[in-house]
Design a protein around this motif. Structure first.
Motif: not given
Length: 154
Positions: A134, A137-138
């Motif tokens: 990821l 920001y995920e």
């Protein structure tokens, strides 16, 4: 009569507010320390021979996720030695999970750390690269992260 009606409405509103707060209230905990637990509820049970005796003495706190100049996700955290022993060559592996993740779900990321020396009752800020699929920001926010510490050597 208007004053009495206004007070009644304020009283009903306050009673509804406190009732909702009481129903949604989580168990009272002031400090959540998952690192020293031998088998955290969000982690699968470990074999009894695999538990390092330092697990009760080492705490990981203050996890923060950032992105470095090479666009890699980094984890900044503090590691605390709660024992009276001087620890040399302390290394370990930490799995990061969302607080709401199920027991059989894969961690959102893992990272290794190595500290050459950690004195008695000493803490140290450490930075490590997070191994994840990821983007930064995920990932869950720091307050929604849970971690599982495994000491690999001493």
């Amino acid at each position: 009569m208007t004053v009495i009606s206004a007070l009644a409405f304020v009283g009903i509103g306050a009673a509804a507010f406190f009732a909702i707060q009481y129903i949604n209230k989580e168990p009272a905990t002031t400090v959540r320390r998952t690192a020293p637990l031998e088998n955290p509820p969000s982690a699968p049970a470990r074999p009894s021979g695999a538990i390092n005796p330092l697990m009760k003495q080492i705490e990981v706190a203050g996890l923060r996720l950032t992105q470095n100049k090479a666009k890699q996700t980094e984890v900044r955290f503090v590691i605390v030695n709660h024992s009276g022993a001087d620890l040399q060559s302390l290394s370990g592996n930490i799995d990061l999970r969302g607080r709401t993740s199920k027991q059989d779900e894969e961690p959102v990321g893992t990272f290794l750390f190595k500290i050459p020396a950690l004195g008695p009752y000493e803490s140290r800020e450490v930075t490590a690269v997070l191994n994840t699929k990821l983007k930064v920001y995920e990932l869950p926010d720091w307050q929604n992260l849970d971690h599982r510490l495994e000491i690999t050597s001493r």
